[in-house]
Design a protein around this motif. Structure first.
Motif, mmCIF file in Angstrom:
data_model
loop_
_atom_site.group_PDB
_atom_site.id
_atom_site.type_symbol
_atom_site.label_atom_id
_atom_site.label_comp_id
_atom_site.label_asym_id
_atom_site.label_seq_id
_atom_site.Cartn_x
_atom_site.Cartn_y
_atom_site.Cartn_z
ATOM 1 N N ILE A 112 22.866 -0.562 4.466
ATOM 2 C CA ILE A 112 21.884 -1.445 4.870
ATOM 3 C C ILE A 112 20.656 -1.548 4.071
ATOM 4 O O ILE A 112 19.948 -2.664 3.681
ATOM 5 C CB ILE A 112 21.485 -1.172 6.468
ATOM 6 C CG1 ILE A 112 22.758 -1.447 7.437
ATOM 7 C CG2 ILE A 112 20.340 -1.897 6.881
ATOM 8 C CD1 ILE A 112 22.450 -1.035 8.567
ATOM 9 N N HIS A 113 20.127 -0.371 3.581
ATOM 10 C CA HIS A 113 18.984 -0.390 2.862
ATOM 11 C C HIS A 113 19.479 -1.085 1.539
ATOM 12 O O HIS A 113 18.506 -1.739 0.876
ATOM 13 C CB HIS A 113 18.931 1.283 2.647
ATOM 14 C CG HIS A 113 18.302 1.934 3.794
ATOM 15 N ND1 HIS A 113 18.247 3.238 3.765
ATOM 16 C CD2 HIS A 113 17.926 1.614 4.826
ATOM 17 C CE1 HIS A 113 17.802 3.972 4.944
ATOM 18 N NE2 HIS A 113 17.678 2.867 5.540
ATOM 19 N N CYS A 114 20.827 -0.809 1.188
ATOM 20 C CA CYS A 114 20.995 -1.385 -0.040
ATOM 21 C C CYS A 114 20.996 -2.901 -0.112
ATOM 22 O O CYS A 114 20.580 -3.473 -1.144
ATOM 23 C CB CYS A 114 22.525 -0.873 -0.718
ATOM 24 S SG CYS A 114 23.088 -1.643 -2.163
ATOM 25 N N LEU A 115 21.296 -3.571 1.048
ATOM 26 C CA LEU A 115 21.208 -4.882 1.346
ATOM 27 C C LEU A 115 19.728 -5.345 1.214
ATOM 28 O O LEU A 115 19.465 -6.403 0.534
ATOM 29 C CB LEU A 115 21.485 -5.366 2.800
ATOM 30 C CG LEU A 115 23.051 -5.884 2.951
ATOM 31 C CD1 LEU A 115 23.262 -5.781 4.459
ATOM 32 C CD2 LEU A 115 22.877 -7.223 2.362
ATOM 33 N N GLU A 116 18.813 -4.647 1.784
ATOM 34 C CA GLU A 116 17.360 -4.935 1.446
ATOM 35 C C GLU A 116 16.819 -5.003 0.175
ATOM 36 O O GLU A 116 16.426 -5.899 -0.355
ATOM 37 C CB GLU A 116 16.883 -3.692 2.179
ATOM 38 C CG GLU A 116 16.764 -4.039 3.726
ATOM 39 C CD GLU A 116 16.324 -2.925 4.760
ATOM 40 O OE1 GLU A 116 16.397 -2.545 5.916
ATOM 41 O OE2 GLU A 116 15.622 -1.802 4.243
ATOM 42 N N TYR A 117 17.083 -3.739 -0.718
ATOM 43 C CA TYR A 117 16.415 -3.671 -1.840
ATOM 44 C C TYR A 117 17.323 -4.674 -2.813
ATOM 45 O O TYR A 117 16.746 -5.199 -3.896
ATOM 46 C CB TYR A 117 16.208 -2.260 -2.352
ATOM 47 C CG TYR A 117 17.602 -1.338 -2.291
ATOM 48 C CD1 TYR A 117 18.359 -1.374 -3.543
ATOM 49 C CD2 TYR A 117 17.787 -0.280 -1.496
ATOM 50 C CE1 TYR A 117 19.560 -0.567 -3.511
ATOM 51 C CE2 TYR A 117 18.530 0.611 -1.793
ATOM 52 C CZ TYR A 117 19.737 0.473 -2.775
ATOM 53 O OH TYR A 117 20.994 1.166 -2.900
ATOM 54 N N THR A 118 18.635 -4.798 -2.681
ATOM 55 C CA THR A 118 19.275 -5.658 -3.466
ATOM 56 C C THR A 118 18.735 -7.134 -3.462
ATOM 57 O O THR A 118 18.466 -7.650 -4.476
ATOM 58 C CB THR A 118 20.553 -5.869 -3.086
ATOM 59 O OG1 THR A 118 21.368 -4.447 -3.275
ATOM 60 C CG2 THR A 118 21.624 -6.937 -3.960
ATOM 61 N N GLY B 152 14.967 7.357 -5.706
ATOM 62 C CA GLY B 152 14.633 6.961 -4.519
ATOM 63 C C GLY B 152 15.769 6.269 -3.578
ATOM 64 O O GLY B 152 15.876 6.526 -2.564
ATOM 65 N N ILE B 153 16.796 5.743 -4.258
ATOM 66 C CA ILE B 153 17.898 4.923 -3.494
ATOM 67 C C ILE B 153 18.670 5.884 -3.158
ATOM 68 O O ILE B 153 19.397 5.731 -1.916
ATOM 69 C CB ILE B 153 18.493 3.878 -4.725
ATOM 70 C CG1 ILE B 153 17.536 2.874 -4.822
ATOM 71 C CG2 ILE B 153 19.793 3.553 -4.180
ATOM 72 C CD1 ILE B 153 18.141 1.841 -5.974
ATOM 73 N N SER B 154 18.909 7.052 -3.847
ATOM 74 C CA SER B 154 19.850 8.269 -3.436
ATOM 75 C C SER B 154 19.360 8.929 -2.355
ATOM 76 O O SER B 154 20.084 9.996 -1.952
ATOM 77 C CB SER B 154 20.498 9.045 -4.457
ATOM 78 O OG SER B 154 20.733 8.317 -5.863
ATOM 79 N N THR C 195 25.107 3.224 -4.600
ATOM 80 C CA THR C 195 25.247 3.189 -3.197
ATOM 81 C C THR C 195 26.640 3.224 -2.694
ATOM 82 O O THR C 195 26.949 3.920 -1.909
ATOM 83 C CB THR C 195 24.388 2.331 -2.620
ATOM 84 O OG1 THR C 195 22.826 2.479 -3.008
ATOM 85 C CG2 THR C 195 24.227 2.483 -0.999
ATOM 86 N N LEU C 196 27.219 2.148 -3.353
ATOM 87 C CA LEU C 196 28.629 2.018 -2.841
ATOM 88 C C LEU C 196 29.376 3.401 -2.888
ATOM 89 O O LEU C 196 30.405 3.670 -2.074
ATOM 90 C CB LEU C 196 29.223 0.669 -3.130
ATOM 91 C CG LEU C 196 28.899 -0.549 -2.746
ATOM 92 C CD1 LEU C 196 29.312 -1.695 -3.218
ATOM 93 C CD2 LEU C 196 29.100 -0.808 -1.243
ATOM 94 N N GLY C 197 29.269 3.705 -4.476
ATOM 95 C CA GLY C 197 29.955 4.834 -4.770
ATOM 96 C C GLY C 197 29.554 6.268 -3.781
ATOM 97 O O GLY C 197 30.449 6.777 -3.436
ATOM 98 N N ARG C 198 28.359 6.289 -3.598
ATOM 99 C CA ARG C 198 27.975 7.483 -2.536
ATOM 100 C C ARG C 198 28.784 7.176 -1.490
ATOM 101 O O ARG C 198 29.201 8.292 -0.563
ATOM 102 C CB ARG C 198 26.244 7.432 -2.666
ATOM 103 C CG ARG C 198 25.733 8.052 -3.864
ATOM 104 C CD ARG C 198 24.428 8.174 -3.555
ATOM 105 N NE ARG C 198 24.128 9.523 -2.821
ATOM 106 C CZ ARG C 198 23.442 9.450 -1.703
ATOM 107 N NH1 ARG C 198 22.753 8.311 -1.417
ATOM 108 N NH2 ARG C 198 23.058 10.531 -1.114
ATOM 109 N N VAL C 199 28.471 6.189 -0.793
ATOM 110 C CA VAL C 199 29.001 5.860 0.634
ATOM 111 C C VAL C 199 30.473 6.188 0.664
ATOM 112 O O VAL C 199 30.996 6.865 1.450
ATOM 113 C CB VAL C 199 28.661 4.478 0.972
ATOM 114 C CG1 VAL C 199 29.638 4.286 2.323
ATOM 115 C CG2 VAL C 199 27.019 4.330 1.410
ATOM 116 N N MET C 200 31.198 5.568 -0.374
ATOM 117 C CA MET C 200 32.686 5.880 -0.447
ATOM 118 C C MET C 200 32.928 7.269 -0.621
ATOM 119 O O MET C 200 33.946 7.599 0.002
ATOM 120 C CB MET C 200 33.096 4.913 -1.583
ATOM 121 C CG MET C 200 33.426 3.397 -1.360
ATOM 122 S SD MET C 200 33.911 2.830 0.508
ATOM 123 C CE MET C 200 35.646 3.599 0.104
#
Lengths: 446, 446
Positions: free
Chosen positions: A122-128, B364-366, A250-255
């Motif tokens: 969700i954060h990634c959606l925002e900053y993307t 910051g993202i991580s 982010t996708l990598g970390r989440v996965m």
């Protein structure tokens, strides 16, 4: 660097700058559209990922709740009455405990999916969104700069064209004047000479201006081509990279977090299955039977021996042989001996038959097919096969009952036979003792 | 052999056979009740197992259907538009494919639980009833045999008692008669002598009968004790074993089949997770950017170089330095050189700043916490912690936007600076060439 950077095939003939720049403008506009499209795709991807994780979280939670309820249902039963120490109960307890463990693991995975793992996306959606907007703005600015350079090129080129035209024109006029001078060599040459001189000065002046303009044009041309190179070969990549910052990370970390949770859960399942396996390998019919006997100790414990209760004053407590009964007793002993031999042999045979019957009963019981091979046969044949399997099953079960009857016939033969044997044995032993004692008494002088 | 077989503590004093046999009868009746109870427990256990497997089958099927639907929902999207060769799409495809695989595995497990694994237990329920009934019948028969032996014991004992009483009585009478004979030695001794002789014969007769009866009693006593031994120490165990035939075997086989299915599914999950892991480790921002550029080739490909377009008849295509412009050109060259040095340094610095800003942006993202440590803290503290985490999160996100702004400022500085640098470089190179050519021309004699 990928092949997009190669120059497009040179077209035949030259194209004027206007056309060429118009085409570049179109490309630049398209690039902004692609940036929008890319944002759209990334947004969609992140949205899909969020949806997946949320729904997966729900699914895991539902599954966990179902497993929990399943385990609970039987656990309550166990709590109501102690399952005891039977090996079958131990398997059952292990199965339920593994089910509960699995429920907890899926619950934890569900929680993670619904909350912890979704948050970064969700954060990634925002900053993307923000990064894409900034990147697109910067792209527009760079495009403006690029277009400014091309405008400068056009201006310089036009100036050069103008001066060179003027130069060509002035030189033409000078040549004309020089030709005229040659024709009219005689008359008023003084005036003509002055005119030519003036024209020569003008030509030189214009030539200088033209040379400056050409230089300027050449420099602007080089700058324009260099700017184009830089923009297409570097800047665009940099801008896309800027818009992508954090997306892969982010996708990598989440996965990765999802995977590590799954791996931990996998290990727990393996441990749980091993514990069930252990309980299964400790299934022990004999031990369970002994536990049952122990649990009902007073019911199964040996009662007191029946004691010898002599009549008052009777001091004899052994089988006694009088001279009158000696013959009869010896006959009886021999009869018992003979009978016992026969009975012993019979009950040995009965034991062998019983064991054989037991084996074939166990075989019949193990006949249930536990391997699913339906996958290897086509479905149409499968249905016929199922039918034949079912009728096989019915036949097998009828057959099994016959084996059961046979088995119990053998068991009865063995138990009745061996009971008789044990009774005869007891009598035989007593008689033998008495007969031998009598014989030894006889040998002794009375 | 377990301790139930030990004799019960010998009670003080002897008990008559009636009481003892009455107690044995009670034990025997209780044993039949225990056999019933055991059947009830086994039936319950098998019923529970069936219920568990059926319900588990349903749960697995529900879970499989949910996973299937989840995967299908996104797979349809992918099918509608090709996901392309982006590494992010590859992760997504791997995740969905593993989800489908998991769905199939759980479906298969569900099918097994509902059908294949339940069947043997249902059969076991059937034959367990039959075997238990047969076993109980046989137990009754053996008990009847045992009671018959005890009855024989009682009969033999009573007979012996009777004969011995008679013997004692007859012997008493004989002694009486002998005493009388001594008293009345003188008178009618002949008659008394005959009477005594008769009594002696009777005593001997009765003694013989009594001896036979005692022998019979002793033999029956031994037989009864031996029968009791055999029944309590062997037969009961054998009968329980007969009733249990196939019970442990079937439960063991079913559990084993369940476990082996689970283990196979586990391995498939592991393989699937490894495939996702592989896709995750191949996440590559740079490659995805190149793929994007390639996908929109016509939009991002380098346009044609702007060609040099000389005015008609102009044969000069290089920067030219006339004697009149020489000084001016050299000055210009030096200015550009100086400016370029400054701009190059600036854009190098801008690049360093940009990289630093990018690093802190990624940091910051991580910052999103992906480790669930809620388990390690008590729930009450946890809620406070969550609150502080959330406000931390808000602060962090505000902070992140500042970092984003800083990053893009740096990116802009770098891109604008390096664009200027590349323009200056192009001009510088052209001028340098011209200036050097001019200088070498000057050295040559004209």
């Amino acid at each position: 660097m990928s092949s997009h950077t190669k120059h497009r095939k040179e077209r035949v003939g030259t194209v004027d700058y206007d056309t060429q720049i118009r085409e570049v403008r179109c490309q630049l506009v398209d690039q902004l559209k692609v940036l929008d499209l890319q944002l759209e795709q990334k947004t969609q991807q992140l949205q899909d990922m969020t949806d997946y994780l949320r729904r997966r979280g729900e699914i895991e939670n539902e599954y966990a709740r179902s497993l929990e309820r399943l385990a609970e249902r039987f656990t309550l039963k166990i709590k109501r009455k102690d399952p005891g120490n039977h090996s079958v109960s131990q398997v059952w307890v292990a199965l339920l405990s593994q089910t509960r463990q699995e429920s907890r693991d899926h619950c934890r995975l569900g929680e993670s999916c619904s909350n912890l793992l979704v948050q970064p996306i969700i954060h990634c959606l925002e900053y993307t969104q923000r990064l894409a907007k900034k990147s697109k703005d910067l792209c527009s600015q760079l495009q403006d700069g690029l277009l400014k350079v091309t405008t400068e090129l056009q201006t310089a080129w036009r100036t050069y064209f103008q001066y060179h035209s003027e130069f060509v024109c002035a030189e033409g006029k000078l040549r004309e004047a020089e030709k005229q001078e040659e024709k009219q060599k005689q008359s008023n040459s003084k005036k003509l000479e002055r005119l030519i001189e003036k024209k020569q000065i003008k030509v030189q002046e214009i030539q200088l201006k033209c040379s400056k303009a050409r230089n300027d044009y050449l420099l602007n041309l080089a700058a324009a081509n260099s700017s184009m190179n830089k923009y297409f070969l570097q800047d665009i990549s940099t801008l896309i990279d800027c818009a992508d910052v954090g997306y892969h990370l982010t996708l990598g970390r989440v996965m990765q977090a999802y995977l590590s949770r799954r791996v931990v859960a996998q290990q727990k399942v393996s441990t749980g299955l091993e514990q069930i396996q252990e309980a299964v390998s400790e299934l022990d019919q004999g031990r369970d039977r002994d536990v049952l006997l122990q649990e009902h100790y007073s019911t199964f414990s040996m009662p007191l021996r029946f004691p010898y209760q002599p009549h008052e004053g009777d001091r004899i407590s052994e089988v006694s042989i009088e001279s009158e009964t000696r013959c009869e007793m010896e006959t009886r002993f021999k009869q018992i001996q003979t009978r016992m031999k026969a009975v012993t042999q019979e009950s040995e045979e009965a034991h062998t038959s019983m064991s054989a019957a037991r084996s074939s009963l166990l075989e019949g019981i193990s006949d249930d097919d536990l391997e699913s091979n339906s996958g290897s046969s086509p479905p149409q044949e499968g249905s016929n096969e199922n039918l034949s399997l079912r009728s096989n099953g019915t036949r097998r079960r009828a057959n099994l009952q016959e084996i059961e009857n046979l088995y119990f016939t053998r068991v009865k033969e063995f138990l009745v036979g061996s009971s008789l044997e044990s009774k005869l044995q007891a009598k035989h032993d007593l008689l033998k003792e008495a007969v031998e004692k009598e014989a030894s008494n006889e040998r002794k002088p009375r």
